[in-house]
Design a protein around this motif. Structure first.
Motif, PDB file in Angstrom:
ATOM      1  N   GLU A   1       0.838  -1.207   0.000  1.00  0.00           N
ATOM      2  CA  GLU A   1       0.000   0.000   0.000  1.00  0.00           C
ATOM      3  C   GLU A   1       0.873   1.258   0.000  1.00  0.00           C
ATOM      4  O   GLU A   1       0.605   2.228  -0.718  1.00  0.00           O
ATOM      5  N   GLU A   2       1.935   1.241   0.812  1.00  0.00           N
ATOM      6  CA  GLU A   2       2.823   2.407   0.871  1.00  0.00           C
ATOM      7  C   GLU A   2       3.579   2.574  -0.447  1.00  0.00           C
ATOM      8  O   GLU A   2       3.780   3.703  -0.911  1.00  0.00           O
ATOM      9  N   ALA A   3       3.985   1.458  -1.044  1.00  0.00           N
ATOM     10  CA  ALA A   3       4.678   1.529  -2.335  1.00  0.00           C
ATOM     11  C   ALA A   3       3.781   2.187  -3.385  1.00  0.00           C
ATOM     12  O   ALA A   3       4.220   3.050  -4.160  1.00  0.00           O
ATOM     13  N   ILE A   4       2.525   1.789  -3.407  1.00  0.00           N
ATOM     14  CA  ILE A   4       1.563   2.359  -4.362  1.00  0.00           C
ATOM     15  C   ILE A   4       1.374   3.847  -4.095  1.00  0.00           C
ATOM     16  O   ILE A   4       1.321   4.667  -5.021  1.00  0.00           O
ATOM     17  N   LEU A   5       1.298   4.213  -2.821  1.00  0.00           N
ATOM     18  CA  LEU A   5       1.135   5.616  -2.447  1.00  0.00           C
ATOM     19  C   LEU A   5       2.302   6.462  -2.966  1.00  0.00           C
ATOM     20  O   LEU A   5       2.110   7.544  -3.553  1.00  0.00           O
ATOM     21  N   HIS A   6       3.531   5.966  -2.762  1.00  0.00           N
ATOM     22  CA  HIS A   6       4.715   6.718  -3.200  1.00  0.00           C
ATOM     23  C   HIS A   6       4.790   6.786  -4.721  1.00  0.00           C
ATOM     24  O   HIS A   6       5.193   7.808  -5.285  1.00  0.00           O
ATOM     25  N   ARG A   7       4.397   5.708  -5.392  1.00  0.00           N
ATOM     26  CA  ARG A   7       4.468   5.733  -6.858  1.00  0.00           C
ATOM     27  C   ARG A   7       3.429   6.683  -7.444  1.00  0.00           C
ATOM     28  O   ARG A   7       3.674   7.323  -8.471  1.00  0.00           O
ATOM     29  N   ARG A   8       2.277   6.748  -6.819  1.00  0.00           N
ATOM     30  CA  ARG A   8       1.286   7.713  -7.305  1.00  0.00           C
ATOM     31  C   ARG A   8       1.840   9.128  -7.193  1.00  0.00           C
ATOM     32  O   ARG A   8       1.652   9.958  -8.093  1.00  0.00           O
ATOM     33  N   ALA A   9       2.515   9.394  -6.085  1.00  0.00           N
ATOM     34  CA  ALA A   9       3.135  10.722  -5.921  1.00  0.00           C
ATOM     35  C   ALA A   9       4.218  10.945  -6.973  1.00  0.00           C
ATOM     36  O   ALA A   9       4.360  12.047  -7.512  1.00  0.00           O
ATOM     37  N   ALA A  10       4.979   9.887  -7.277  1.00  0.00           N
ATOM     38  CA  ALA A  10       6.039   9.999  -8.287  1.00  0.00           C
ATOM     39  C   ALA A  10       5.443  10.263  -9.662  1.00  0.00           C
ATOM     40  O   ALA A  10       5.980  11.065 -10.443  1.00  0.00           O
ATOM     41  N   LEU A  11       4.331   9.601  -9.984  1.00  0.00           N
ATOM     42  CA  LEU A  11       3.701   9.793 -11.297  1.00  0.00           C
ATOM     43  C   LEU A  11       3.214  11.225 -11.480  1.00  0.00           C
ATOM     44  O   LEU A  11       3.217  11.750 -12.598  1.00  0.00           O
ATOM     45  N   LYS A  12       2.794  11.872 -10.400  1.00  0.00           N
ATOM     46  CA  LYS A  12       2.365  13.266 -10.499  1.00  0.00           C
ATOM     47  C   LYS A  12       3.538  14.176 -10.880  1.00  0.00           C
ATOM     48  O   LYS A  12       3.323  15.257 -11.450  1.00  0.00           O
ATOM     49  N   LEU A  13       4.748  13.729 -10.539  1.00  0.00           N
ATOM     50  CA  LEU A  13       5.945  14.529 -10.846  1.00  0.00           C
ATOM     51  C   LEU A  13       6.471  14.282 -12.253  1.00  0.00           C
ATOM     52  O   LEU A  13       7.381  14.984 -12.695  1.00  0.00           O
ATOM     53  N   CYS A  14       5.939  13.257 -12.930  1.00  0.00           N
ATOM     54  CA  CYS A  14       6.406  12.977 -14.303  1.00  0.00           C
ATOM     55  C   CYS A  14       5.205  12.746 -15.212  1.00  0.00           C
ATOM     56  O   CYS A  14       4.804  11.602 -15.432  1.00  0.00           O
ATOM     57  N   PRO A  15       4.621  13.813 -15.698  1.00  0.00           N
ATOM     58  CA  PRO A  15       3.438  13.705 -16.572  1.00  0.00           C
ATOM     59  C   PRO A  15       3.798  13.070 -17.907  1.00  0.00           C
ATOM     60  O   PRO A  15       4.979  12.822 -18.192  1.00  0.00           O
ATOM     61  N   PRO A  16       2.810  12.770 -18.737  1.00  0.00           N
ATOM     62  CA  PRO A  16       3.102  12.178 -20.054  1.00  0.00           C
ATOM     63  C   PRO A  16       4.170  12.972 -20.803  1.00  0.00           C
ATOM     64  O   PRO A  16       4.113  14.200 -20.866  1.00  0.00           O
ATOM     65  N   GLY A  17       5.141  12.228 -21.361  1.00  0.00           N
ATOM     66  CA  GLY A  17       6.260  12.860 -22.048  1.00  0.00           C
ATOM     67  C   GLY A  17       7.515  12.917 -21.212  1.00  0.00           C
ATOM     68  O   GLY A  17       8.620  13.115 -21.740  1.00  0.00           O
ATOM     69  N   HIS A  18       7.383  12.760 -19.899  1.00  0.00           N
ATOM     70  CA  HIS A  18       8.564  12.770 -19.014  1.00  0.00           C
ATOM     71  C   HIS A  18       9.390  11.525 -19.285  1.00  0.00           C
ATOM     72  O   HIS A  18       8.849  10.422 -19.432  1.00  0.00           O
ATOM     73  N   PRO A  19      10.735  11.656 -19.358  1.00  0.00           N
ATOM     74  CA  PRO A  19      11.566  10.497 -19.714  1.00  0.00           C
ATOM     75  C   PRO A  19      11.487   9.329 -18.736  1.00  0.00           C
ATOM     76  O   PRO A  19      11.763   8.187 -19.116  1.00  0.00           O
ATOM     77  N   ARG A  20      11.111   9.577 -17.491  1.00  0.00           N
ATOM     78  CA  ARG A  20      11.070   8.497 -16.506  1.00  0.00           C
ATOM     79  C   ARG A  20       9.658   7.967 -16.264  1.00  0.00           C
ATOM     80  O   ARG A  20       9.469   7.064 -15.454  1.00  0.00           O
TER      81      ARG A  20
END
Length: 637
Positions: A456-475
């Motif tokens: 659950e915590e891993a999913i929470l952190h990844r959701r936060a990470a995805l907000k920092l790399c919108p479509p087109g972001h290299p990562r």
């Protein structure tokens, strides 16, 4: 320079001027000066000591300033001799007294005084020495202010203006190294340009001005990423290199700096020729910097860095092997108290980790972890390399866990990452990496221990990470894939799904997520649970995002299901955002369902229904007009 005969004659003159003689001051002063000159030639401290004694006696004869400026001149000359003795013996009391004397001399030479510039420079020189001794920034600040005043006294056209520009630039460069103020760097470039204009081609200091301006422009490029600064720096270094042919004492420094610039430009544009030339120049610089050269270790390190990147591009193992060899040599010279030891430890650990990936030699990974620990110890929070050192160590610990299944490595990684994440607020350049790495480790620990909270915590952190790399972001692709894998695991465990083959590609993973979304949709329809519908929308959204090719027919199927999910939630919760999402999905579907597609009519009908619903919700006449148009087209099909 003063010869022994000159000193002897001055001594005889002093004998003819006993205490009380009107000319004794001038003779004391004259003998002190020739003794200082002889000290500068022969470096015998006895001459300097005597000169200091004589200057003290002369100063005693001039308790106040006169029209000849005798007291301020004696104060200055005594301070200069004390500065020389400090340079020779390192006695701090001499330096402190010299500063006191220079301050008094400056006070006797107010603005407009013919010798004020000289006193400003002499006091600045003494304060610079104390700054080098004690590293108190207040001394450097005062030196800069003194040099600013000197520059005002040397306006354009003054013969000493170029020297004043150089001295002020030198001090600002030092303050930038200590404090990193971009304003200092900007002013530094301006001063360097002005100095270069005053030292045209043919001036003995022209090439040094080229070199200094080029270095500062590259530094500014590292701050702003403005490519024109880097291009100008390269052009200036090439010009300097032409004036520093083989055999020139400073050729190695220009080779080294030009190699750095080309390496930076390769990082920016990825042109292989730049990296090739950087390596070539780096080799030549290293040949000119033998083991006794003070910059030998820097040349070793930077050449190794470029060779590692050449390996990443060409995968020639000899480049990686040479890089490791050079870094080991650099590390031998960068002892534990060396300011750059952490960077070499980090780079060597990285090379060993890469070689482990290539050959799977366990010893390489073990050494990489050991070096990574030491690098992190030397780069505490606040250090510019702290984030990189921490991420590299965590990556190697995680890699070793995957190899040996030693849970201690994973626990250590998590323990390192949690406080690191707290030091990365919103907008911090390391926040994305910290979120992703922590999520990876937590996901691995869940796989190992089966603790649902970790997932659950891993999913929470990844959701936060995805907000920092919108479509087109290299990562985004890497993070999205890992996040989707964790979501798949979560819902399979929650729904007690049968064991299936783990997806091996993004397309397989997207299909798996979509299948899970369908299961949740079915259950939500039977049990009318909003949680299942929310989860179905989440999974279907990521399934669409994971599709590699827009030509994949499955994308349209996923979009149709996602549109249905959003419309169903709108009908239940009446949130316009769901209706907007459904309309967006249908519009995308129509890009796949062209006029000859058998499902185009149903897609047009679905879009028209959503537009009609939004018209009822928001009374938008354009929506109603569009809905009628789409329904008419559907009927024609």
């Amino acid at each position: 320079m003063a010869s022994t005969d000159v000193v002897s004659r001055e001594r005889e003159e002093l004998e003819r001027c006993p205490p009380g003689n009107d000319g004794r001051y001038e003779v004391l002063f004259g003998l002190a000066r020739v003794l200082r000159e002889r000290f500068l030639k022969d470096r015998k401290i006895v001459d300097l000591n005597e000169a200091i004694t004589l200057h003290r006696d002369a100063l005693g004869l001039r308790p106040v300033e006169n029209e000849k400026y005798d007291r301020s001149t004696s104060l200055n000359d005594l301070a200069v001799c004390l500065s020389h003795r400090y340079d020779k013996l390192g006695t701090v009391d001499d330096l402190e007294e010299a500063i006191t004397l220079e301050r008094e001399a400056l006070a006797l030479r107010p603005p407009g005084h013919v010798h004020r510039a000289a006193s400003l420079l002499n006091l600045g020189a003494c304060l610079w020495r104390r700054f080098k001794e004690k590293a108190e920034i207040c001394d450097l600040e005062e030196v800069i202010q003194l040099h600013r005043e000197v520059l005002e006294l040397h306006p354009p056209g003054h013969p000493h203006r170029s020297t004043s520009l150089y001295l002020l630039a030198f001090c600002l460069s030092t303050r930038y190294e200590h404090q990193g103020s971009f304003n200092d760097l900007e002013e530094l470039v301006t001063l360097r340009r002005a100095e270069l204009e005053l030292r045209p081609w043919g001036d003995p200091d022209h090439v040094e001005c080229l070199h200094s301006l080029a270095c500062d422009l590259r530094t500014r490029f590292t701050q702003t990423a403005e490519i024109r600064d880097l291009e100008e720096s390269i052009a200036l270094h090439r010009a300097a290199l032409e004036q520093r042919p083989p055999g020139h004492s400073a050729r190695s420094s220009t080779l080294y700096e030009l190699a750095l610039c080309l390496s930076n430009r390769h990082d920016k544009h990825g042109v292989a020729d730049d990296l090739e030339e950087a390596i070539k120049l780096g080799r030549e610089a290293l040949e000119l910097r033998p083991s006794t050269h003070p910059a030998h270790d820097a040349s070793l390190h930077n050449l190794a860095y470029d060779l590692r990147r050449m390996f990443a591009k060409m995968e020639a193992i000899r480049d990686l092997e040479e890089s490791i060899k050079l870094l080991r040599a650099a590390l031998e010279r960068r002892l534990p108290d060396h300011s750059a030891r952490s960077s070499t430890l980090r780079e060597l650990a990285l090379c060993l980790s890469i070689r482990h990936d290539k050959h799977r030699v366990a010893d390489d990974l073990e050494e990489a972890v050991k070096l990574g620990r030491e690098a992190l110890e030397l780069s505490p929070p606040g250090h510019p390399d702290h984030g990189t050192c921490l991420r590299n160590l965590v990556r190697d610990l995680r890699k070793r866990f995957m190899q040996n299944a030693a849970i201690g490595d994973l626990e250590e990684s998590i323990a390192l990452l949690r406080p690191a994440l707290k030091l990365c607020p919103i907008g911090h350049p390391d926040q994305l990496s910290a979120l992703h790495e922590l999520a990876l480790c937590l996901s691995h620990r869940h796989d190992n221990n089966g603790v649902a909270d970790d997932l659950e915590e891993a999913i929470l952190h990844r959701r936060a990470a995805l907000k920092l790399c919108p479509p087109g972001h290299p990562r985004r692709g890497v993070i999205l894939y890992s996040h989707a894998c964790d979501l798949r695991k979560k819902f399979q465990f929650r729904n007690q799904a049968a064991s299936v083959v783990h997806p091996i590609s993004r397309v397989d993973l997207a299909s798996s997520l979509f299948d899970l979304s369908l299961q949740l949709w079915d259950r939500s329809q039977k049990q009318t649970t909003t949680t299942d519908l929310d989860d179905a929308i989440c999974l279907a959204t990521y399934a669409v995002d994971l599709r590699l090719s827009p030509e994949d027919n499955s994308v349209a199927d996923n979009l149709r299901a996602l549109a249905n999910y959003h419309r169903a939630r709108f009908q239940s919760q009446h949130a316009t955002v769901d209706l907007n999402e459904a309309i967006t999905c249908y519009r995308h579907i129509l890009r796949f369902h062209l006029p000859d597609h058998p499902d185009r009519a149903s897609s047009l009908h679905g879009l028209a229904q959503c537009l009609t619903d939004r018209c009822r919700q928001c009374t938008a006449t354009t929506d109603l007009d569009d809905a009628i148009t789409f329904e008419q087209e559907a009927l024609q099909l």
